[in-house]
Enzyme design. Structure first.
Site, short mmCIF file in Angstrom:
data_model
loop_
_atom_site.label_atom_id
_atom_site.label_comp_id
_atom_site.label_asym_id
_atom_site.label_seq_id
_atom_site.Cartn_x
_atom_site.Cartn_y
_atom_site.Cartn_z
CG HIS A 1 -5.13 50.68 81.28
ND1 HIS A 1 -4.43 51.83 81.50
CD2 HIS A 1 -4.46 50.04 80.28
CE1 HIS A 1 -3.41 51.91 80.67
NE2 HIS A 1 -3.41 50.83 79.92
CG HIS B 1 -5.00 48.14 76.11
ND1 HIS B 1 -4.92 49.29 75.36
CD2 HIS B 1 -4.15 48.32 77.16
CE1 HIS B 1 -4.06 50.14 75.93
NE2 HIS B 1 -3.57 49.56 77.02
CG HIS C 1 0.17 46.95 79.55
ND1 HIS C 1 -0.97 46.70 80.28
CD2 HIS C 1 -0.04 48.12 78.90
CE1 HIS C 1 -1.83 47.70 80.09
NE2 HIS C 1 -1.30 48.57 79.26
CD GLU D 1 -5.62 26.07 79.60
OE1 GLU D 1 -5.78 27.00 78.80
OE2 GLU D 1 -4.75 25.20 79.47
CD GLU E 1 1.89 52.43 81.37
OE1 GLU E 1 2.39 52.67 82.50
OE2 GLU E 1 0.80 52.89 81.01
O1 2HA Z 1 1.61 52.08 75.66
O2 2HA Z 1 -0.83 50.73 76.84
O3 2HA Z 1 -0.70 51.81 79.24
C1 2HA Z 1 0.29 52.46 75.77
C2 2HA Z 1 -0.33 51.82 76.92
C3 2HA Z 1 -0.28 52.57 78.17
ZN ZN Z 2 -2.17 50.24 78.38
#
Ligand code: 2HA
Ligand code: ZN
Length: 278
Positions: free
Chosen positions: A216, A147, A145, A175, A122
């Protein structure tokens, strides 16, 4: 007379410790299964040189987008295909320190990514987000990032209009409005790892520090690792409360728009326009 320069071990660098702690915490939350998630952390040259000879480039990796706005900038980044679970036991394989080349078309590996590793898949989104956030906030440093489970779940059950999604999160924990008054950005579903998803995310990052990738995960931006982690943690907590509220049969009462407005005034934040009906 030859001068002997002694460098500190990079294992003791505060920025490396922060990466280890954060990836470990994200894993512990269950938000980064397998190779899920990625982090990039903008470093000042003066933070890097006590630990690394920045004239020694290990490898140069081409990029198929223009990152010239970040030319010469240093980042510590998680590796492509690497597991957050493993960062603590082997940082040199799972993380890398990189510098963006002068033409912005490649990055130079200065440390880490041992055994042929490269930066996160990414990287386009990360670097595009850094460019956008730096253009609106000179203190910006971190893109993260993960999940986050309940935010992903909400992307199936909740309407994906930014104003409505944001309002629900604001209602779920008092909050939230204070932590992300500008709300959450939402892009369409796009193939991850592409320039296209990077461009769509970065466009949102001009106005928000949280962008949901439906089905995602979530991207967060901030000035410090703690602040960015805390931002994602707060939104995910609200999403978890939403999950439980729905499981318990739905809302019987909530924080009113007037109360949210009073909260904003008390904490001197400006709620994103178009959400509160005052
Ligand atoms: O790195 O999360 O979006 C793996 C991920 C791709
Ligand atoms: Zn991801």
């Amino acid at each position: 007379m030859a001068m002997i320069l002694t460098r500190n071990s990079i294992e003791t660098a505060p920025f490396l410790q922060e990466m280890i702690e954060t990836t470990t915490n994200l894993y512990r939350h269950g938000w980064d299964e397998r190779n899920g998630g990625n982090i990039s952390y903008l470093l000042n040259q003066y933070e890097v040189i006590p630990y690394l000879d920045v004239t020694k480039v290990i490898r140069t990796i081409p990029m198929n987008f223009d990152a010239s706005a970040l030319a010469g900038k240093y980042f510590i980044v998680t590796g492509s295909g690497k597991y957050f679970k493993n960062v603590k036991q082997d940082p040199a394989s799972n993380l890398g320190v990189i510098r963006i080349s002068e033409d912005g078309r490649s990055y130079e590996i200065l440390w880490g990514f041992e055994n042929g590793g490269v930066a996160t898949s990414e990287l386009p989104t990360h670097l595009m987000n850094h460019m956008t956030r730096l253009s609106v906030d000179k203190n910006h440093r971190v893109i993260m990032h993960c999940h986050a489970t309940n935010l992903i779940a909400m992307s199936f059950t909740h309407i994906l209009k930014e104003e409505e999604f944001t309002k629900t999160l604001w209602e779920m924990c008092t909050e939230c409005l204070v932590v992300f008054p500008e709300g959450v950005g939402i892009i369409p579903w796009i193939v991850p790892g592409t320039n296209e998803i990077g461009e769509a995310t970065a466009e949102k990052m001009e106005h928000v520090r949280l962008v949901l990738w439906p089905h995602h995960g979530i991207f967060g931006a901030g000035n410090t690792m703690d602040e960015t982690f805390g931002l994602i943690e707060t939104a995910e907590k609200a999403a978890e409360v939403y999950t439980i509220v729905c499981a318990q049969g739905g809302k019987k009462q909530t924080i009113s728009d007037e109360q949210l407005q009073a909260l904003a005034e008390a904490f001197k934040v400006v709620p994103r326009p178009g959400i509160l009906n005052i």
